[in-house]
Design a protein around this motif. Structure first.
Motif, PDB file in Angstrom:
ATOM      1  N   SER A 265     -11.765   4.342  16.044  1.00  0.00           N
ATOM      2  CA  SER A 265     -12.853   3.969  16.957  1.00  0.00           C
ATOM      3  C   SER A 265     -14.219   4.137  16.313  1.00  0.00           C
ATOM      4  O   SER A 265     -15.208   3.587  16.808  1.00  0.00           O
ATOM      5  CB  SER A 265     -12.788   4.828  18.224  1.00  0.00           C
ATOM      6  N   TRP A 266     -14.293   4.901  15.230  1.00  0.00           N
ATOM      7  CA  TRP A 266     -15.570   5.250  14.626  1.00  0.00           C
ATOM      8  C   TRP A 266     -15.820   4.416  13.366  1.00  0.00           C
ATOM      9  O   TRP A 266     -14.948   4.257  12.516  1.00  0.00           O
ATOM     10  CB  TRP A 266     -15.601   6.731  14.250  1.00  0.00           C
ATOM     11  N   SER A 267     -17.035   3.911  13.255  1.00  0.00           N
ATOM     12  CA  SER A 267     -17.470   3.244  12.030  1.00  0.00           C
ATOM     13  C   SER A 267     -18.614   4.046  11.423  1.00  0.00           C
ATOM     14  O   SER A 267     -19.393   4.673  12.144  1.00  0.00           O
ATOM     15  CB  SER A 267     -17.922   1.808  12.312  1.00  0.00           C
ATOM     16  N   LYS A 268     -18.686   4.017  10.099  1.00  0.00           N
ATOM     17  CA  LYS A 268     -19.720   4.779   9.402  1.00  0.00           C
ATOM     18  C   LYS A 268     -20.681   3.824   8.715  1.00  0.00           C
ATOM     19  O   LYS A 268     -20.258   2.891   8.033  1.00  0.00           O
ATOM     20  CB  LYS A 268     -19.089   5.708   8.363  1.00  0.00           C
ATOM     21  N   ARG A 269     -21.977   4.069   8.894  1.00  0.00           N
ATOM     22  CA  ARG A 269     -22.973   3.277   8.182  1.00  0.00           C
ATOM     23  C   ARG A 269     -22.924   3.620   6.699  1.00  0.00           C
ATOM     24  O   ARG A 269     -22.783   4.790   6.324  1.00  0.00           O
ATOM     25  CB  ARG A 269     -24.359   3.538   8.755  1.00  0.00           C
ATOM     26  N   ALA A 270     -23.074   2.588   5.849  1.00  0.00           N
ATOM     27  CA  ALA A 270     -22.912   2.777   4.408  1.00  0.00           C
ATOM     28  C   ALA A 270     -24.088   3.475   3.744  1.00  0.00           C
ATOM     29  O   ALA A 270     -23.951   3.990   2.635  1.00  0.00           O
ATOM     30  CB  ALA A 270     -22.672   1.428   3.734  1.00  0.00           C
TER      31      ALA A 270
END
Length: 482
Positions: A265-270
């Motif tokens: 469910s979680w996305s990480k900014r690069a």
């Protein structure tokens, strides 16, 4: 603490109060609701790291933070965020003389849950100062500065490895606990559903691990989670890398309706959302919390140092006491994501000038030409500090946030952002009389001091200095301070 250090702090506190008073005079008296953003003077507190601010229903803001001696938990409160700078600080708990909770008292957070106060903090043991675990204190006092505080012990079930930075939040009626924990060569972020403020259930979900180069400088670290829920999403900031000038803030995002315990469910900014900036003189921003200012705007609270130092050559950032608590406003992009900009310079925090007649557009600089644009994602291009007028202290000048020493000035009736050359002409061109908004008295207009009757106004997307004899012109010369 020696007497000279106390004397210096007293002097610095008094000076900060004077600066704040002067800034208030420059910005003017309180305007009607929503007319102007609240501003602050940084740093808010010297030698206070990992700051956490909680706004309570009793009308007070509560601030706790790591002290450089790593031996106690302190707390202060005030009815305004800026008031925390001069509020009396009280010790509410001290480390044990031996054994558990006897060393490395780090990163306290204060929360009010179900009618009681709770403080989350990390601590080591006297026989092993690196056996760090998260612990919880509880108090039923109306005023948490008064206590008493009961030790609820380690976060349960007890963690078996280096773990710290516990925090808690509620989403969709469910309370969660999040923390950082060492696993292998990484410090990762874990999330679990809470049973009560010090107990969780189920297997914690690993939702973030350091993978990008900017997260692995000095050490492989994701730590210090903090949550901001807005615009149909759950945003979790975290801090990465060593606690020197490499330290930076990252961002995780989950949809509000998703299963937060599912790592997918979680996305990480690069890239980091807040990082060291030599132009503004701030290094190693990190370990933040969030609160809401008196005007209802979101605010990030974090620490940084005002000099650049890195691991090596005998430098140990954990022995360096000079991390300072700072605050600045959080802005929001058109897509609903937070925009933190850059760690702003010390002193009065900046504002943005939003057009009155084109309210989705802001004054910003691009290749040093002043213009009006919507959706300024490079936030600092549109942020200016209101300072005493360069040619007349009773007037004002507007200093660029990401180019300190550069000011809004008119030249040949065009408006630019340029570095002061120290000349009398530049000082005059960069000084304006603040007027009540020509089209809306709750807003502002900027009248030239050396060309009275001419105002900063927008035309065809650019900024000019011109007379504004009609209603359309007056509207184009009126700005809200956001």
């Amino acid at each position: 603490m020696t007497r000279p250090q106390l004397t210096y702090r007293s002097w610095a506190t008094a000076l900060a109060a004077l600066v704040t008073a002067a800034a208030t005079a420059l910005i003017g008296p309180a305007a009607p609701a929503q007319a102007a953003a609240v501003t602050f003077t940084n740093p808010l507190a010297e030698q206070r790291a990992d700051p956490h601010v909680y706004r309570h229903t009793d009308g007070y803001y509560y601030l706790t933070a790591t002290v450089p001696e790593y031996d106690r938990i302190v707390l202060r409160r005030a009815t305004t965020l800026q008031g925390l700078a001069t509020a009396t600080e009280r010790v509410i708990w001290r480390r044990h003389g031996s054994g558990e909770m006897g060393a490395h008292i780090w990163a306290p957070e204060i929360h009010f849950i179900d009618g009681r106060w709770y403080v989350y903090f990390a601590a080591g043991r006297t026989e092993d100062i690196w056996a760090i675990r998260p612990y919880v204190l509880e108090s039923s006092a109306a005023n948490p500065l008064d206590g008493p505080w009961v030790e609820r012990g380690q976060l349960q079930p007890a963690r078996s490895s280096f773990s710290l930075d516990a925090t808690t939040f509620v989403h969709n009626g469910v309370r969660y606990l999040a923390w950082a924990e060492y696993a292998g060569s990484n410090s990762n972020i874990y999330l679990a559903r809470a049973v009560n403020p010090w107990t969780y259930t189920g297997t914690p979900a690993l939702i973030a691990t350091p993978t990008y180069a900017w997260e692995t400088r000095g050490y492989r670290v994701n730590e210090g989670p903090a949550v901001l829920i807005r615009n149909g999403r759950v945003f979790m900031t975290y801090s990465a890398s060593a606690t020197d000038a490499s330290y930076a803030v990252g961002l995780l995002t989950a949809a509000a309706g998703s299963d937060l315990l599912n790592p997918a469910s979680w996305s990480k900014r690069a890239t980091p959302v807040l990082a060291s900036d030599g132009r503004t003189g701030q290094w190693g921003p990190g370990h933040n919390s969030f609160t809401v200012a008196e005007d209802g705007s979101d605010v990030i609270v974090y620490h940084s140092r005002n000099y650049e130092r890195y691991l090596g050559n005998g430098y140990d950032p954990l022995s360096d006491p000079n991390r300072r608590t700072r605050i600045q406003r959080v802005y929001w992009n058109a897509d609903g994501t937070p925009n933190f900009g850059v760690p702003v310079p010390d002193g009065l925090t900046p504002v943005r000038l939003r057009s009155h007649d084109l309210p989705d557009r802001y004054l910003r600089h691009w290749e040093f030409r002043a213009r009006l644009e919507p959706n300024v994602t490079n936030l600092a291009d549109s942020q200016f500090r209101i300072v005493a007028g360069l040619s007349n202290a009773s007037a004002i000048s507007l200093e660029s946030t990401n180019y300190p020493g550069y000011y809004l000035r008119h030249r040949n009736h065009q408006v630019w952002v340029e570095r002061s050359d120290g000349s009398a002409l530049f000082r005059q061109d960069a000084t304006f009389t603040r007027r009540a908004g020509l089209a809306d008295a709750t807003k502002v207009s900027l009248e030239s001091v050396n060309f009275p009757g001419q105002y900063v106004r927008h035309r065809d997307g650019l900024l000019y200095l011109e007379a504004v004899p009609d209603a359309a012109g007056r509207a184009s010369a009126t700005f809200a301070l956001d």
